[in-house]
Design an enzyme around this catalytic site. Structure first.
Site, short mmCIF file in Angstrom:
data_model
loop_
_atom_site.label_atom_id
_atom_site.label_comp_id
_atom_site.label_asym_id
_atom_site.label_seq_id
_atom_site.Cartn_x
_atom_site.Cartn_y
_atom_site.Cartn_z
N HIS A 96 40.06 28.28 33.88
CA HIS A 96 40.61 29.27 34.82
C HIS A 96 41.90 28.81 35.48
O HIS A 96 42.10 28.99 36.69
CB HIS A 96 39.57 29.61 35.88
CG HIS A 96 38.40 30.40 35.37
ND1 HIS A 96 38.48 31.24 34.28
CD2 HIS A 96 37.10 30.47 35.80
CE1 HIS A 96 37.29 31.80 34.07
NE2 HIS A 96 36.44 31.34 34.97
N HIS A 171 37.28 38.28 38.25
CA HIS A 171 36.06 37.46 38.21
C HIS A 171 35.02 37.89 39.26
O HIS A 171 34.36 37.04 39.86
CB HIS A 171 36.42 35.99 38.38
CG HIS A 171 35.46 35.03 37.75
ND1 HIS A 171 34.16 34.88 38.18
CD2 HIS A 171 35.60 34.17 36.72
CE1 HIS A 171 33.54 33.95 37.46
NE2 HIS A 171 34.40 33.51 36.56
N GLU A 304 33.98 39.65 32.61
CA GLU A 304 35.38 39.23 32.67
C GLU A 304 36.10 39.63 31.39
O GLU A 304 36.03 38.93 30.39
CB GLU A 304 35.46 37.71 32.85
CG GLU A 304 34.65 37.16 34.01
CD GLU A 304 34.28 35.70 33.80
OE1 GLU A 304 35.18 34.87 33.59
OE2 GLU A 304 33.07 35.38 33.84
#
Length: 339
Positions: A96, A171, A304
């Site tokens: 991420h 997210h 996601e």
């Protein structure tokens, strides 16, 4: 301009959906929708204060992740003959966007509109070399309530002078019964994906495509999340689905449909992204959340939509490289209803 900014909370409200969003990480902190009896609940996991998100104990609640969402193997990739090394923050992987990804920065508010179709647009300037990535990138994220039952999210990013991988994702952890109502194993789920990208022991895709038919990953017809979760290696679902069989509308594919059995809330998700990480909050463990709630394993689910994990190192996956002056774009449509 960014230097004078401070973390703030903003609200979008069209009378039926009410959302609170902060410019820190472009995070959705609260999202209130009614069930079929008109009972309103906050259906996203999160914290009471912005400070709690900033203390680095958040498992990416509600944020925009980038510059590259999901995992990059060994935190390394090569592009145009240059080798890049990224912070490793998830076992041997970079996850991420690294140690300080797009979820941990202040975004500039460039527009905030009220009225029947309220919206807010955030902008973030990511610098060359930030978290190891090449080139300056300007990213924007717009949250808009486009109808009485719809939230639209548009994410865009433009590299200035160097090619770079870009893969943004939203997210949010969803619990349609209410953020503090226990686990989501009784939620029903349908995913319009006939394959997943199977992973190795470090959660990196092998490069293969696995048909889900006859496996624990098969959500091509609606089933309860808890039905097969114990058949999944590890603590639960944390897998990328290839979105290849959903009907289309306004250029978006139907990606997923989630139903809460107790209160009849339904979420339909549409996107133009090629993949979707389905994650069942496997590593959420005793997190002190909103209103005194404590979130445990499987207390929420993430959908996601994204480019495929580790795509920068996997030549048979759709490319996530964006050239200077080109524009990365992703749209998500969240439709809330009650049955």
């Amino acid at each position: 301009m960014g230097e004078q900014q401070k973390p703030e909370l903003f609200e979008l409200n069209n009378g039926s959906i009410r959302i609170k969003i902060t410019n820190y990480g472009a995070i959705v902190t609260h999202l209130f929708v009614p069930d079929r009896h008109g009972n309103v609940a906050d259906i996203v996991l999160g914290f009471d204060s912005i400070e709690s998100y900033m203390k680095d104990n958040s498992p990416y609640f509600g944020c925009i992740v980038g510059r590259v969402a999901n995992r990059i193997r060994d935190g390394k990739f090569a592009l145009n003959g240059v080798h890049y090394t990224l912070p490793v923050n998830n076992g041997p992987n970079s996850l991420h966007g690294g140690n300080k990804g797009f979820d941990k920065v202040l975004w500039e508010v460039v527009e905030h509109k009220d009225g029947d179709h309220p919206s807010i647009t955030f902008k973030y300037q990511s610098r060359d070399g930030e978290e190891g990535y090449p080139g300056d990138v300007t990213a924007t994220a717009t949250y808009a309530l486009t109808s009485s039952k719809t939230m639209r999210v548009d994410m865009e990013a433009v590299p200035k002078d160097k090619a770079t991988p870009i893969n943004l994702a939203q997210h949010t952890y969803w619990n349609l019964a209410g953020h503090n109502s226990g686990d989501v194993l009784d939620h029903s789920l349908q995913i319009w994906g006939s394959q997943i990208t199977p992973v190795d022991q470090n959660s990196i895709p092998t490069g293969e495509f696995l048909p889900v038919k006859g496996t624990a990953f098969d959500f091509t017809s609606e089933k309860k999340i808890g039905n097969s979760i114990t058949d999944v290696t590890g603590l639960g679902y944390d897998h990328n689905y290839v979105l290849d069989c959903g009907e289309e509308k306004i250029g978006l594919k139907h990606a997923a449909k989630v139903k809460d059995p107790s209160g009849s809330r339904v979420l339909d998700l549409w996107t133009d992204a090629p993949g979707m990480q389905f994650y069942t909050a496997n590593y959420v463990n005793g997190v002190a959340g909103k209103e005194g709630g404590v979130y445990e394993k499987h207390s929420g689910l993430c959908l996601e939509t994204q480019g495929f994990p580790n795509a920068i190192n996997q030549s048979n996956f759709p490319s996530i490289v964006v050239q200077p002056g080109e524009k990365y774009k992703q749209t998500m449509l969240f439709e809330f209803s009650a049955e």
